[in-house]
Design a protein around this motif. Structure first.
Motif, PDB file in Angstrom:
ATOM      1  N   UNK A  97      39.798  33.854  27.666  1.00 39.50           N
ATOM      2  CA  UNK A  97      38.594  34.004  28.482  1.00 39.50           C
ATOM      3  C   UNK A  97      37.722  35.139  27.948  1.00 39.50           C
ATOM      4  N   UNK A  98      36.434  34.872  27.843  1.00 36.39           N
ATOM      5  CA  UNK A  98      35.451  35.890  27.480  1.00 36.39           C
ATOM      6  C   UNK A  98      34.422  35.993  28.591  1.00 36.39           C
ATOM      7  N   UNK A  99      34.256  37.184  29.144  1.00 37.40           N
ATOM      8  CA  UNK A  99      33.217  37.420  30.146  1.00 37.40           C
ATOM      9  C   UNK A  99      32.010  37.986  29.414  1.00 37.40           C
ATOM     10  N   UNK A 100      30.905  37.288  29.481  1.00 36.92           N
ATOM     11  CA  UNK A 100      29.707  37.646  28.729  1.00 36.92           C
ATOM     12  C   UNK A 100      28.853  38.601  29.552  1.00 36.92           C
ATOM     13  N   UNK A 101      28.437  39.679  28.918  1.00 34.97           N
ATOM     14  CA  UNK A 101      27.721  40.747  29.616  1.00 34.97           C
ATOM     15  C   UNK A 101      26.283  40.827  29.108  1.00 34.97           C
ATOM     16  N   UNK A 104      34.160  30.725  28.370  1.00 32.51           N
ATOM     17  CA  UNK A 104      33.134  31.767  28.367  1.00 32.51           C
ATOM     18  C   UNK A 104      32.446  31.758  29.728  1.00 32.51           C
ATOM     19  N   UNK A 105      32.352  32.930  30.348  1.00 35.97           N
ATOM     20  CA  UNK A 105      31.765  33.011  31.680  1.00 35.97           C
ATOM     21  C   UNK A 105      30.624  34.017  31.695  1.00 35.97           C
ATOM     22  N   UNK A 106      29.516  33.630  32.344  1.00 38.04           N
ATOM     23  CA  UNK A 106      28.441  34.590  32.592  1.00 38.04           C
ATOM     24  C   UNK A 106      28.105  34.549  34.076  1.00 38.04           C
ATOM     25  N   UNK A 144      37.147  36.996  38.207  1.00 35.68           N
ATOM     26  CA  UNK A 144      37.017  36.736  36.771  1.00 35.68           C
ATOM     27  C   UNK A 144      37.768  37.794  35.959  1.00 35.68           C
ATOM     28  N   UNK A 145      37.652  39.039  36.351  1.00 35.18           N
ATOM     29  CA  UNK A 145      38.347  40.124  35.657  1.00 35.18           C
ATOM     30  C   UNK A 145      39.856  39.959  35.766  1.00 35.18           C
ATOM     31  N   UNK A 146      40.318  39.494  36.906  1.00 35.36           N
ATOM     32  CA  UNK A 146      41.745  39.261  37.120  1.00 35.36           C
ATOM     33  C   UNK A 146      42.273  38.210  36.150  1.00 35.36           C
ATOM     34  N   UNK A 147      41.527  37.097  36.023  1.00 27.57           N
ATOM     35  CA  UNK A 147      41.945  36.038  35.102  1.00 27.57           C
ATOM     36  C   UNK A 147      41.822  36.500  33.645  1.00 27.57           C
ATOM     37  N   UNK A 148      40.811  37.307  33.367  1.00 25.40           N
ATOM     38  CA  UNK A 148      40.631  37.842  32.014  1.00 25.40           C
ATOM     39  C   UNK A 148      41.827  38.709  31.620  1.00 25.40           C
ATOM     40  N   UNK A 149      42.324  39.503  32.544  1.00 27.06           N
ATOM     41  CA  UNK A 149      43.480  40.353  32.272  1.00 27.06           C
ATOM     42  C   UNK A 149      44.749  39.528  32.082  1.00 27.06           C
ATOM     43  N   UNK A 182      39.302  27.392  37.935  1.00 27.30           N
ATOM     44  CA  UNK A 182      39.903  27.952  36.718  1.00 27.30           C
ATOM     45  C   UNK A 182      41.335  27.451  36.549  1.00 27.30           C
ATOM     46  N   UNK A 183      42.081  27.363  37.642  1.00 25.53           N
ATOM     47  CA  UNK A 183      43.449  26.846  37.562  1.00 25.53           C
ATOM     48  C   UNK A 183      43.469  25.412  37.039  1.00 25.53           C
TER      49      UNK A 183
END
Length: 279
Positions: A64-68, A39-41, A53-58, A25-26
């Motif tokens: 960044x979008x985390x797909x659920x 976009x990450x799943x 992933x949540x850390x980078x999203x914050x 990611x870096x």
């Protein structure tokens, strides 16, 4: 349907990737081109992947979008399921354990635009990779050479009897997405192969960049590792007949689903490819 104002949608499929995920990611945020949205799943990780992933999203909420949605049970359907749900002019696939050279997106986009012109056709651009180990020590400078891949020798649909496009090197346009998803991908063996075959079947363009733009990390947890094509001698193949037969049946089924090819044509071109690549 997910979208953003960025021109490039980077689709990352993750599964138990905590060891190398931060570095990958870096490397995206170090790119010379920042006209992208990630976009990450996650496919059901049991380690610290989701927390990372949540850390980078914050930290980067607009990037960044985390797909659920439910687990897809493997890389192929994971990537293609994301492609179905995301809208953008251009798309790239991103593995969880590689490292992108800082000019990767810039170089790939310039290559695509150089052949795109005013032609409204599906286009996929792909590049070479540098193979590295866990610690990024170089194993081989060129994946093309290591795996005995010669993209310049393949121009017709029936010649695609081997996989020559690696997903994490791809950049493709929206027309390529439409071509890929116009047919069921149920028998697709891998997402990169399926998209490439559908692009070629629809009269589109596959463009190769003969430069290494990615550190392709090889370790024991790789889903698909770098295989030395120079080792695939007749002796090697005879010792792995059952495995080779299974893989070729699956590849032919995908090739047939993606376009039009007879078994005879497949076998003839498979033999020609083997003979040419093992001179």
């Amino acid at each position: 349907m997910a979208d953003s104002n960025a021109n490039i949608a980077i689709l990352m499929a993750t599964y138990n990737g905590e060891a190398f995920l931060r570095e990958q990611i870096d490397s995206l945020f170090a790119q010379t081109c920042q006209d992208w949205h990630l976009y990450v799943h996650d496919d059901g990780s049991s380690d610290g992947t989701v927390a990372i992933l949540q850390e980078y999203k914050e930290t980067y909420p607009s990037r960044i979008t985390i797909m659920d949605y439910p687990s897809q049970g493997g890389a192929c359907k994971n990537f293609l399921s994301m492609l179905e749900r995301v809208e953008a002019p251009y798309y790239m696939f991103c593995d969880q354990d590689d490292v992108w050279f800082k000019n990767k997106i810039d170089r790939s986009l310039k290559e695509l635009k150089s052949v795109e012109g005013s032609e409204d056709m599906p286009i996929v651009v792909h590049s070479d990779l540098r193979i590295v180990d866990d610690d990024k020590k170089v194993i081989h400078e060129s994946f093309f050479d290591f795996a005995n891949i010669h993209p310049e020798r393949i121009s017709k649909y029936e010649q695609y009897t081997q996989d020559i496009v690696t997903g994490c090197t791809m950049l493709f346009n929206h027309k390529a997405k439409e071509a890929a998803l116009a047919h069921s991908y149920e028998r697709a063996t891998m997402h990169d192969s399926w998209i490439t075959l559908r692009v070629v079947a629809e009269g589109g363009l596959r463009q190769t960049i003969y430069e290494q733009l990615t550190d392709y990390r090889q370790h024991r947890d790789n889903v698909l590792g770098a295989q030395d094509g120079h080792r695939f001698t007749l002796t090697y193949r005879l010792g792995h007949i059952r495995e080779m037969l299974r893989d070729n049946i699956a590849h032919y089924a995908m090739l047939k689903d993606a376009g039009k090819i007879s078994m005879l044509s497949y076998l003839i071109n498979k033999y020609k490819s083997f003979k040419t690549n093992n001179k």
